[in-house]
Design a protein around this motif. Structure first.
Motif, PDB file in Angstrom:
ATOM      1  N   ARG A  43       0.845  -1.185   0.000  1.00 36.96           N
ATOM      2  CA  ARG A  43       0.000   0.000   0.000  1.00 36.96           C
ATOM      3  C   ARG A  43       0.884   1.240   0.000  1.00 36.96           C
ATOM      4  NH1 ARG A  43      -4.568   1.669   4.549  1.00 36.96           N
ATOM      5  NH2 ARG A  43      -5.125   3.678   3.597  1.00 36.96           N
ATOM      6  N   GLY A  44       0.596   2.169  -0.894  1.00 33.90           N
ATOM      7  CA  GLY A  44       1.370   3.400  -0.967  1.00 33.90           C
ATOM      8  C   GLY A  44       0.765   4.512  -0.135  1.00 33.90           C
ATOM      9  N   SER A  45       1.548   5.542   0.102  1.00 35.57           N
ATOM     10  CA  SER A  45       1.069   6.708   0.842  1.00 35.57           C
ATOM     11  C   SER A  45       0.171   7.554  -0.045  1.00 35.57           C
ATOM     12  CB  SER A  45       2.246   7.555   1.323  1.00 35.57           C
ATOM     13  OG  SER A  45       3.064   6.820   2.204  1.00 35.57           O
ATOM     14  N   ASP A  46      -0.792   8.224   0.581  1.00 37.01           N
ATOM     15  CA  ASP A  46      -1.669   9.113  -0.175  1.00 37.01           C
ATOM     16  C   ASP A  46      -0.883  10.293  -0.738  1.00 37.01           C
ATOM     17  OD1 ASP A  46      -3.842   7.501   0.372  1.00 37.01           O
ATOM     18  OD2 ASP A  46      -4.392   8.604   2.179  1.00 37.01           O
ATOM     19  N   ARG A  47       0.075  10.761   0.035  1.00 32.13           N
ATOM     20  CA  ARG A  47       0.926  11.871  -0.410  1.00 32.13           C
ATOM     21  C   ARG A  47       2.318  11.331  -0.707  1.00 32.13           C
ATOM     22  NH1 ARG A  47       0.540  16.632   3.868  1.00 32.13           N
ATOM     23  NH2 ARG A  47       1.817  17.607   2.236  1.00 32.13           N
ATOM     24  N   LEU A  48       2.824  11.704  -1.862  1.00 28.14           N
ATOM     25  CA  LEU A  48       4.121  11.190  -2.279  1.00 28.14           C
ATOM     26  C   LEU A  48       5.223  11.587  -1.299  1.00 28.14           C
ATOM     27  CD1 LEU A  48       5.585   9.591  -4.456  1.00 28.14           C
ATOM     28  CD2 LEU A  48       5.923  11.738  -5.709  1.00 28.14           C
ATOM     29  N   SER A  49       5.117  12.774  -0.727  1.00 32.10           N
ATOM     30  CA  SER A  49       6.151  13.225   0.208  1.00 32.10           C
ATOM     31  C   SER A  49       6.206  12.380   1.470  1.00 32.10           C
ATOM     32  CB  SER A  49       5.926  14.696   0.579  1.00 32.10           C
ATOM     33  OG  SER A  49       4.663  14.854   1.217  1.00 32.10           O
ATOM     34  N   GLN A  50       5.141  11.629   1.729  1.00 24.74           N
ATOM     35  CA  GLN A  50       5.095  10.777   2.913  1.00 24.74           C
ATOM     36  C   GLN A  50       5.464   9.322   2.612  1.00 24.74           C
ATOM     37  OE1 GLN A  50       4.527  12.039   6.054  1.00 24.74           O
ATOM     38  NE2 GLN A  50       4.667  13.956   4.908  1.00 24.74           N
ATOM     39  N   GLU A  51       5.715   9.021   1.355  1.00 23.40           N
ATOM     40  CA  GLU A  51       6.071   7.649   0.992  1.00 23.40           C
ATOM     41  C   GLU A  51       7.409   7.275   1.623  1.00 23.40           C
ATOM     42  OE1 GLU A  51       5.409   3.961  -0.911  1.00 23.40           O
ATOM     43  OE2 GLU A  51       4.086   5.696  -0.642  1.00 23.40           O
ATOM     44  N   ARG A  52       7.480   6.068   2.145  1.00 22.14           N
ATOM     45  CA  ARG A  52       8.717   5.589   2.740  1.00 22.14           C
ATOM     46  C   ARG A  52       9.398   4.608   1.799  1.00 22.14           C
ATOM     47  NH1 ARG A  52       6.796   4.630   8.989  1.00 22.14           N
ATOM     48  NH2 ARG A  52       7.024   6.796   9.680  1.00 22.14           N
ATOM     49  N   TRP A  53      10.703   4.774   1.677  1.00 24.31           N
ATOM     50  CA  TRP A  53      11.482   3.950   0.760  1.00 24.31           C
ATOM     51  C   TRP A  53      12.508   3.144   1.544  1.00 24.31           C
ATOM     52  CZ3 TRP A  53       9.094   4.025  -3.672  1.00 24.31           C
ATOM     53  CH2 TRP A  53       8.457   5.201  -4.106  1.00 24.31           C
ATOM     54  N   SER A  54      12.702   1.920   1.148  1.00 20.97           N
ATOM     55  CA  SER A  54      13.739   1.076   1.738  1.00 20.97           C
ATOM     56  C   SER A  54      15.036   1.243   0.959  1.00 20.97           C
ATOM     57  CB  SER A  54      13.307  -0.391   1.707  1.00 20.97           C
ATOM     58  OG  SER A  54      13.310  -0.873   0.367  1.00 20.97           O
ATOM     59  N   ALA A  55      16.118   0.703   1.514  1.00 23.90           N
ATOM     60  CA  ALA A  55      17.395   0.741   0.790  1.00 23.90           C
ATOM     61  C   ALA A  55      17.286  -0.004  -0.538  1.00 23.90           C
ATOM     62  CB  ALA A  55      18.494   0.124   1.653  1.00 23.90           C
ATOM     63  N   ALA A  56      16.501  -1.071  -0.571  1.00 22.19           N
ATOM     64  CA  ALA A  56      16.336  -1.839  -1.814  1.00 22.19           C
ATOM     65  C   ALA A  56      15.512  -1.085  -2.844  1.00 22.19           C
ATOM     66  CB  ALA A  56      15.687  -3.193  -1.512  1.00 22.19           C
ATOM     67  N   ASP A  57      14.695  -0.113  -2.407  1.00 22.49           N
ATOM     68  CA  ASP A  57      13.919   0.697  -3.352  1.00 22.49           C
ATOM     69  C   ASP A  57      14.798   1.690  -4.109  1.00 22.49           C
ATOM     70  OD1 ASP A  57      11.349  -0.331  -2.835  1.00 22.49           O
ATOM     71  OD2 ASP A  57      11.089   0.983  -1.102  1.00 22.49           O
ATOM     72  N   LEU A  58      15.904   2.107  -3.502  1.00 16.94           N
ATOM     73  CA  LEU A  58      16.660   3.227  -4.056  1.00 16.94           C
ATOM     74  C   LEU A  58      17.198   2.961  -5.459  1.00 16.94           C
ATOM     75  CD1 LEU A  58      18.491   4.459  -0.828  1.00 16.94           C
ATOM     76  CD2 LEU A  58      16.348   5.270  -1.831  1.00 16.94           C
ATOM     77  N   PRO A  59      17.812   1.797  -5.740  1.00 12.16           N
ATOM     78  CA  PRO A  59      18.236   1.565  -7.129  1.00 12.16           C
ATOM     79  C   PRO A  59      17.071   1.475  -8.102  1.00 12.16           C
ATOM     80  CG  PRO A  59      18.877  -0.275  -5.706  1.00 12.16           C
ATOM     81  CD  PRO A  59      18.305   0.755  -4.831  1.00 12.16           C
ATOM     82  N   LEU A  60      15.899   1.063  -7.624  1.00  9.36           N
ATOM     83  CA  LEU A  60      14.721   1.046  -8.494  1.00  9.36           C
ATOM     84  C   LEU A  60      14.272   2.470  -8.800  1.00  9.36           C
ATOM     85  CD1 LEU A  60      12.644  -1.840  -6.859  1.00  9.36           C
ATOM     86  CD2 LEU A  60      14.420  -1.968  -8.613  1.00  9.36           C
ATOM     87  N   LEU A  61      14.335   3.346  -7.809  1.00  7.29           N
ATOM     88  CA  LEU A  61      14.028   4.762  -8.047  1.00  7.29           C
ATOM     89  C   LEU A  61      14.993   5.357  -9.064  1.00  7.29           C
ATOM     90  CD1 LEU A  61      13.318   5.926  -4.391  1.00  7.29           C
ATOM     91  CD2 LEU A  61      11.675   5.973  -6.269  1.00  7.29           C
ATOM     92  N   ASP A  62      16.255   4.973  -8.941  1.00 10.21           N
ATOM     93  CA  ASP A  62      17.253   5.491  -9.880  1.00 10.21           C
ATOM     94  C   ASP A  62      17.006   4.957 -11.284  1.00 10.21           C
ATOM     95  OD1 ASP A  62      19.779   7.061 -10.131  1.00 10.21           O
ATOM     96  OD2 ASP A  62      20.528   5.141 -10.854  1.00 10.21           O
ATOM     97  N   GLU A  63      16.654   3.685 -11.385  1.00  7.87           N
ATOM     98  CA  GLU A  63      16.346   3.094 -12.689  1.00  7.87           C
ATOM     99  C   GLU A  63      15.150   3.800 -13.323  1.00  7.87           C
ATOM    100  OE1 GLU A  63      17.081   0.094 -15.675  1.00  7.87           O
ATOM    101  OE2 GLU A  63      18.097   0.172 -13.742  1.00  7.87           O
ATOM    102  N   ALA A  64      14.111   4.017 -12.519  1.00 12.14           N
ATOM    103  CA  ALA A  64      12.910   4.683 -13.029  1.00 12.14           C
ATOM    104  C   ALA A  64      13.222   6.107 -13.471  1.00 12.14           C
ATOM    105  CB  ALA A  64      11.823   4.679 -11.956  1.00 12.14           C
ATOM    106  N   ASP A  65      14.001   6.820 -12.669  1.00 12.17           N
ATOM    107  CA  ASP A  65      14.345   8.192 -13.026  1.00 12.17           C
ATOM    108  C   ASP A  65      15.153   8.245 -14.311  1.00 12.17           C
ATOM    109  OD1 ASP A  65      14.448  11.101 -12.162  1.00 12.17           O
ATOM    110  OD2 ASP A  65      16.585  10.664 -12.326  1.00 12.17           O
ATOM    111  N   ALA A  66      16.064   7.265 -14.491  1.00 10.06           N
ATOM    112  CA  ALA A  66      16.856   7.221 -15.728  1.00 10.06           C
ATOM    113  C   ALA A  66      15.971   6.921 -16.937  1.00 10.06           C
ATOM    114  CB  ALA A  66      17.956   6.175 -15.603  1.00 10.06           C
TER     115      ALA A  66
END
Length: 723
Positions: free
Chosen positions: A400-423
C-alpha cells in the motif's frame, strides 16, 4: 653531535627552506581572489584559491622521502610540487614520473638508486629517518622484507580516519595505482592489503597524468555506506584533490519521500534482481494509453476532432522513437500540436486541450510517483511482470502506498529502483570519465546498474574481496559483478598478495573461517607479527555486556582506538553496559564516528580499521547474515593490533548454519518505534532461550502476558496479544 644528528639537522634546513617557498605559494593562491577582470572571474578565482588553500595547508612535512641516484642529485618526494623562486624543483610530487623509483625500488631491482630515505616527522620537524642502501642489501643477500617506514606506519595509532600512504606505497600497490585508465580494473584484496588506499591514490594519479581529460568533477568515488565514506573522506583532499565527488551507493538515487522503510529479506533480494529493470521498463511503457476512436478538442471556443487512428499512429511512432520517456512525451506533444495546426490551417499556440490529451495518453511522471503507483497496483504489477516474475514474487512487491508522495517511505532496496525509473523517465543526470567503487562485492545487480549508468565509457576501478562478500547479493565470482557493468573496456582482475594491516596471529585466527566461508579464496599473507594472540573470553549472558564495557574501557584508557563490533541482538545490552560504566562511545552508523570507542555493526565495520577490536557473540553474527561466516571474518579482521572475542556461545562457530535469524537493520530513520520493539523482543527471547529449558518457555510467556495485560475481573486470566 652524532653523525645522524648532524644529518638530521642538514635535512631540517632543507625542509625549512622548502616550507618557506611553500607558504609563499599559498599566499599567492590566497590573492587569486583579487585577480579577476570582472566579478564573475573574481568569484571563480576566489573559489580556486580557497580550494587550493584548503587542499594544501596542513601540518605535515613538505617531503616524505628522498632518493639518491647513482648518477644524479638527490630528489625529495612529497605530496605536492614545491619550487624555489628561480623555478628549481625542491620537492617533486609523488605522482611524477621522476618519483617512480621511490615506490618501485627494491633489493632485486633498485631502479638506479643508491639509497632510499624515508622521514619520520612531526609536522615539518624531522624526528628520524630510515635509509635503505641497496648495495648493502645486495651484498647481504637480502631479497625482500618489510621496511622500517612501513613498520612505523603499521604501528601508528588509528584515529577513525583513513590516511594517505604516500610514504609507504609498495611496488605492487604502485603498479596498480598507475595502471592504464582505459580499462575496467578489478583490485581484489583481502583485509589489510591496502586496496582502498590504492583506489584513492589511483584517482589522484589519473588526475595528475590525464589533466587534459580529467578534472576532479569528472571522477566519482562510490562506497557502501556513510560510515565508510566518512572514513575515507580525508585522503583525496590531503593529496590535493578535494573536488572529487564522493557518494555512498544509496545517494545515487533521487528520493522523493522518506528513507527508512523496513523490508523483509526476501523482498529486498527480489528488488535487487536485474529482472526488475525489465519489469520497470515494461511498466513505464504500459503507462502510455490508447486514444479514443475520435479525440474531440475544444480549441478557441470551438471543437476540432482528431481521428483516433491518426493519434494512435503518432503515439506508436513516438513510443518507438529513441530517447527517454520524457523526451518522447515532448515529441508526441509536438506532433499533436502540428496535427492540430494542420486542421486549423494556423498555429494554434498553447492549447490546454492538447495538454490534457497528452496527459491522459502519456502522463507526466517522476520516478518516485511511478514506482509508488506501480507497487500499490496489483493489476499494473501483473501486466508488467508477465513472463518475468512468479505470482509469489509479485505478491512480495505489492504494498500500500502513501496518499501523499512526500510521505512515501522507501527502503534501501527501493533506491536503485528509483534510480532506474528516473533514468528511464529523465535520462542520466551526470556521467563520469572514471568511476571508482569500493566494497563492490556486496552490491546487487540493480545497484550495479545504477553505478554503470554513471560511467561515460566504461573506465572504472572496482575494489573488493570475495571472502568478505555478505548479504543477499554477496558475490562468489567477479563475473557476477562485471556482467552488470559497462562492457566497452577490457576487464583486468589484479589480486593483492600481501596483507599489511592485520597481524599474522589475527589473520591466522580469522582464516580458520575461510574453509567454511569462502573455500576458494586464499587469504593474504600477513607481513607483520603482532604483539598478542587473539583472546577469547567466555561468560554468562548476564555478564556479557559488563565484560564488553570493562574490556573496552581498559583499551580506551590506554590510548587505543577501539571498535566494538556487535550483532543486533546484543546491541541494546552493550549500549546499556557502556553507559552504566561511564564509557564514552559513538555510534559507528551515526553522523560522527570520531571518538576513541566506536560501537558498530559487522556490516558497517566493513573497510574500517581499529587498533583493538572487541567482537561480541560470534554465533549471533553468523546467525544474522546469510553469509554469516564471511561477516564474522570481516569482524575479526578489522583489528590492527589486538582482537578480543567476548561470548556466551562458540567463538568460532564453524558448524553453525548461517542466516538462521536475519539481523534487524542497524540504522533506521523511519519506523524507529517498531524497530526498537522488535529489537527488545529479540533480546527477551534470547534471554529466555539461554537461561531456561525449552519445556518452560510457554509457562514463562504466559506469565509475561499476564504481567503485560493484568486481569480486569477476579476470574479473568488476562489476555492481550501473543508475543
Amino acid at each position: 653531535m652524532t653523525a645522524k644528528a648532524t644529518e638530521i639537522a642538514a635535512e631540517q634546513r632543507y625542509f625549512d627552506d622548502a616550507q618557506l617557498h611553500w607558504e609563499r605559494w599559498i599566499s599567492e593562491a590566497r590573492r587569486l581572489a583579487d585577480a579577476g577582470a570582472d566579478k564573475a572571474a573574481a568569484r571563480a578565482l576566489k573559489r580556486l584559491g580557497e580550494a587550493q588553500v584548503a587542499q594544501f595547508v596542513d601540518s605535515r612535512a613538505v617531503a616524505v622521502g628522498r632518493i639518491d641516484h647513482e648518477d644524479g642529485p638527490a630528489l625529495y618526494i612529497g605530496r605536492h610540487l614545491i619550487k624555489d623562486d628561480q623555478g628549481e624543483v625542491l620537492v617533486v610530487s609523488w605522482q611524477a614520473d621522476a618519483a617512480a623509483p621511490f615506490h618501485l625500488a627494491g633489493p632485486e631491482e633498485p631502479h638506479g638508486l643508491v639509497r632510499k630515505r624515508t622521514f619520520e616527522c612531526q609536522g615539518n620537524t624531522i624526528l628520524d629517518y630510515a635509509d635503505v642502501v641497496f648495495a648493502d642489501l645486495t651484498l647481504a643477500g637480502v631479497g625482500s622484507g618489510i621496511d622500517a617506514a612501513l613498520l612505523a606506519e603499521l604501528g601508528r595509532r588509528r584515529d577513525g580516519a583513513l590516511r594517505d600512504i604516500v610514504a609507504t606505497i609498495q611496488a605492487a600497490q604502485y603498479e596498480l595505482i598507475r595502471a592504464p585508465m582505459d580499462q575496467l580494473l578489478v583490485i581484489e584484496g583481502g583485509p589489510g592489503t591496502g586496496k582502498t588506499e590504492i583506489a584513492l591514490h589511483r584517482v589522484s594519479w589519473l588526475l595528475y597524468h590525464h589533466a587534459e581529460r580529467l578534472t576532479g568533477d569528472d571522477v566519482l568515488v562510490i562506497g557502501p555506506n556513510p560510515t565508510f565514506m566518512r572514513y575515507i573522506s580525508r585522503v583525496l583532499p590531503a593529496l590535493g584533490d578535494a573536488d572529487v565527488p564522493m557518494r555512498d551507493v544509496h545517494q545515487l538515487a533521487p528520493v522523493d519521500g522518506r528513507p527508512g522503510r523496513l523490508e523483509a529479506p526476501e523482498v529486498a533480494r527480489l528488488k535487487g534482481d536485474a529482472r526488475l529493470a525489465t519489469l520497470l521498463a515494461r511498466a513505464l511503457d504500459l503507462r502510455i494509453g490508447t486514444p479514443e476512436a475520435a479525440e474531440r478538442l475544444q480549441v478557441s471556443g470551438g471543437y476540432v476532432t482528431l481521428p483516433g487512428p491518426d493519434v494512435a499512429d503518432q503515439l506508436t511512432a513516438c513510443r518507438s522513437a529513441p530517447g527517454t520517456y520524457a523526451e518522447r512525451r515532448r515529441l508526441f506533444r509536438g506532433r499533436l500540436t502540428t496535427a492540430l495546426a494542420e486542421r486549423l490551417g494556423a498555429d494554434p499556440g498553447p492549447q490546454p486541450a492538447v495538454d490534457a490529451l497528452v496527459e491522459r495518453l502519456w502522463p507526466q511522471l517522476t520516478g518516485a510517483a511511478f514506482l509508488r503507483d506501480l507497487f500499490q497496483s496489483r493489476a499494473r504489477l501483473a501486466a508488467a511482470a508477465a513472463g518475468i516474475l512468479t505470482a509469489e514474487e509479485l505478491a512480495l512487491l505489492h504494498r500500500r502506498g502513501s496518499d501523499r508522495l512526500s510521505q512515501e517511505r522507501w527502503s534501501a532496496a527501493d533506491l536503485p529502483l528509483l534510480d532506474e525509473a528516473d533514468a528511464l523517465i529523465n535520462g542520466v543526470r551526470a556521467r563520469y570519465a572514471h568511476v571508482v567503487v569500493d566494497e563492490v562485492q556486496d552490491l546487487s545487480p540493480m545497484q550495479l546498474r545504477s553505478i554503470a549508468r554513471r560511467s561515460k565509457d566504461g573506465s572504472m576501478t572496482i575494489v573488493g574481496d570475495l571472502a568478505q562478500a555478505t548479504g543477499a547479493w554477496g558475490a562468489d565470482g567477479w563475473d557476477e559483478i562485471t556482467r552488470h557493468l559497462p562492457d566497452n573496456q577490457p576487464v583486468a582482475v589484479r589480486p593483492l598478495r600481501f596483507g599489511y594491516r592485520v597481524p599474522e596471529q589475527i589473520m591466522s585466527f580469522a582464516g580458520r573461517l575461510l574453509p567454511k566461508a569462502a573455500p576458494s579464496i586464499t587469504p593474504p599473507q600477513a607481513v607483520q607479527v603482532g604483539t598478542a594472540a587473539p583472546t577469547v573470553l567466555r561468560v554468562g549472558v548476564a555478564e556479557r555486556g559488563r565484560l564488553v564495557a570493562t574490556t573496552a574501557q581498559v583499551h580506551s584508557k590506554a590510548g587505543r582506538y577501539v571498535g566494538v563490533i556487535c550483532p543486533a541482538k546484543c546491541r541494546r545490552e552493550v549500549e546499556v553496559a557502556l553507559t552504566e560504566a561511564g564509557v564514552g562511545w559513538v555510534d559507528g552508523a551515526g553522523e560522527r564516528a570520531d571518538g576513541d570507542l566506536t560501537l558498530i555493526s559487522p556490516a558497517d565495520a566493513k573497510g574500517l580499521e581499529f587498533d583493538v577490536v572487541i567482537v561480541v557473540e560470534p554465533e549471533a553474527i553468523v546467525d544474522e547474515d546469510q553469509r554469516g561466516h564471511r561477516m564474522l571474518y570481516v569482524a575479526f579482521t578489522r583489528a590492527t593490533t589486538e582482537l578480543a572475542v567476548i561470548c556466551v556461545g562458540e567463538p568460532l562457530p564453524l558448524d553453525r548454519e548461517p542466516g538462521t535469524r536475519v539481523a534487524l537493520p542497524t540504522a533506521v530513520t523511519g519506523d524507529q518505534v517498531g524497530y526498537e520493539v522488535a529489537r527488545l523482543a529479540e533480546y527477551v527471547a534470547e534471554r529466555i532461550r539461554k537461561t531456561l529449558p525449552e519445556q518452560q518457555w510457554e509457562q514463562v510467556l504466559t506469565m509475561v502476558r499476564r504481567r503485560l495485560n493484568p486481569p480486569t475481573a477476579p476470574n479473568d486470566p488476562g489476555g492481550g496479544p501473543d508475543i
